[in-house]
Design an enzyme around this catalytic site. Sequence first.
Site, PDB file in Angstrom:
ATOM      1  N   ASP A  84       1.670  12.077  18.192  1.00 45.62           N
ATOM      2  CA  ASP A  84       1.899  10.705  17.634  1.00 45.62           C
ATOM      3  C   ASP A  84       3.494  10.547  17.597  1.00 45.62           C
ATOM      4  OD1 ASP A  84       1.564   8.151  16.864  1.00 45.62           O
ATOM      5  OD2 ASP A  84       1.274   8.698  14.610  1.00 45.62           O
ATOM      6  N   HIS A  85       4.199   9.481  18.173  1.00 42.67           N
ATOM      7  CA  HIS A  85       5.615   9.175  18.082  1.00 42.67           C
ATOM      8  C   HIS A  85       6.413  10.560  18.366  1.00 42.67           C
ATOM      9  CE1 HIS A  85       5.566   5.110  16.665  1.00 42.67           C
ATOM     10  NE2 HIS A  85       4.499   5.454  16.009  1.00 42.67           N
ATOM     11  N   ASP A 105       8.033   8.707  22.297  1.00 40.66           N
ATOM     12  CA  ASP A 105       8.484   7.486  21.616  1.00 40.66           C
ATOM     13  C   ASP A 105       9.837   7.240  22.013  1.00 40.66           C
ATOM     14  OD1 ASP A 105       9.518   5.409  20.293  1.00 40.66           O
ATOM     15  OD2 ASP A 105       8.665   6.106  18.353  1.00 40.66           O
ATOM     16  N   HIS A 177       4.167   0.492  10.024  1.00 40.90           N
ATOM     17  CA  HIS A 177       3.526   1.535   9.763  1.00 40.90           C
ATOM     18  C   HIS A 177       3.367   1.297   8.027  1.00 40.90           C
ATOM     19  CE1 HIS A 177       5.135   3.836  13.366  1.00 40.90           C
ATOM     20  NE2 HIS A 177       3.719   3.828  13.610  1.00 40.90           N
ATOM     21  N   GLY A 178       2.526   2.199   7.508  1.00 38.04           N
ATOM     22  CA  GLY A 178       2.333   2.036   6.069  1.00 38.04           C
ATOM     23  C   GLY A 178       1.653   0.873   5.556  1.00 38.04           C
ATOM     24  N   THR A 210      -3.568   0.218   9.418  1.00 30.04           N
ATOM     25  CA  THR A 210      -3.993   0.168   8.068  1.00 30.04           C
ATOM     26  C   THR A 210      -3.447  -1.376   7.728  1.00 30.04           C
ATOM     27  OG1 THR A 210      -3.715   2.460   7.779  1.00 30.04           O
ATOM     28  CG2 THR A 210      -3.607   0.765   5.797  1.00 30.04           C
ATOM     29  N   ASN A 229      -4.286   2.833  15.889  1.00 30.00           N
ATOM     30  CA  ASN A 229      -3.961   4.077  15.025  1.00 30.00           C
ATOM     31  C   ASN A 229      -4.169   3.568  13.661  1.00 30.00           C
ATOM     32  OD1 ASN A 229      -3.071   4.672  17.807  1.00 30.00           O
ATOM     33  ND2 ASN A 229      -0.957   5.332  17.066  1.00 30.00           N
ATOM     34  N   ASN A 231      -3.862   5.645   9.723  1.00 27.95           N
ATOM     35  CA  ASN A 231      -3.370   6.834   8.921  1.00 27.95           C
ATOM     36  C   ASN A 231      -3.350   6.739   7.577  1.00 27.95           C
ATOM     37  OD1 ASN A 231      -2.023   9.375   8.466  1.00 27.95           O
ATOM     38  ND2 ASN A 231       0.068   9.102   8.880  1.00 27.95           N
ATOM     39  N   THR A 232      -2.283   5.728   7.270  1.00 31.25           N
ATOM     40  CA  THR A 232      -2.074   5.181   5.753  1.00 31.25           C
ATOM     41  C   THR A 232      -3.412   5.103   5.029  1.00 31.25           C
ATOM     42  OG1 THR A 232      -0.007   4.386   6.292  1.00 31.25           O
ATOM     43  CG2 THR A 232      -0.921   3.699   4.066  1.00 31.25           C
TER      44      THR A 232
END
Length: 287
Positions: A84-85, A105, A177-178, A210, A229, A231-232
């Site tokens: 990822d990235h 990325d 993200h987050g 998220t 994707n 994750n958080t």
Amino acid sequence: MLVSAKEMLEKARDGKYAVGQFNINNLEWTKSILLTAEELKSPVILGVSEGAGKYMTGFKTVAAMVKAMIEELGITVPVALHLDHGTYEGCYKCIEAGFSSIMFDGSHYPIDENVAKTQELVKICAEKGMSLEAEVGSIGGEEDGVVGLGECADPAECKRIAELGVDMLAAGIGNIHGQYPENWPGLRFDVLEAVKKEVGNMPLVLHGGTGIPEDMIKKAISLGVAKINVNTECQLAFAAATRKYIEAGKDQQGKGFDPRKLLAPGAEAIKETVKEKMELFGSVGKA
């Protein structure tokens, strides 16, 4: 057995659903995600950031753990192990380690340099039977030191990258993200539609899954997003369940301090989160 993400994403694109990429951070996370995918008969992508790879002592360790776990747990659904990235250097480390998919990325490079580096990786991944994800337009927020301001992708630049032969494309459309702030304006579907027009049938990737409202998720899938994707949300669920266990004093009862017991509620919370997402994405029963 690990597989490339190419076939599972093409099926998702044609079937108007999305495959979830769930990031892993340790054995418990990996086990929870794999067991849920098997239970729901859903294809799944295990995402590994460079920071998580370093935490788990290296990409070779991660690849060996995942391959052994698939065998020991009797996992039959398609599983891709995906960087990822990834940095340019990180991509080569994962190729050597035995990953089945990577993301380069190059969004922070000038477009010509992004194209040149991506083109080089396209050739290598094709030789190895691996899938390759590229990115245009940075994803907002911060993940493992990768900071993006959330710039929307230029559709023309997306076309240049897509024409190189990558298997999937992450295009910034206002996602971050987050956790999303209260004043977040939402996804830019006009940009997504413009990108789709330029790249045709290329499976698109939505990072920062998220906290995006369900209606936006479903609309993004209808417009060509085949990989989302997460994750958080797993991190938050794991932390909340672990906190509840400790605050209830269960770690002080009997052998409640045993890490196998201490981490069990968090692992179950991840299973529930992954299940909710797979149902929302529409990948249940598509293995």
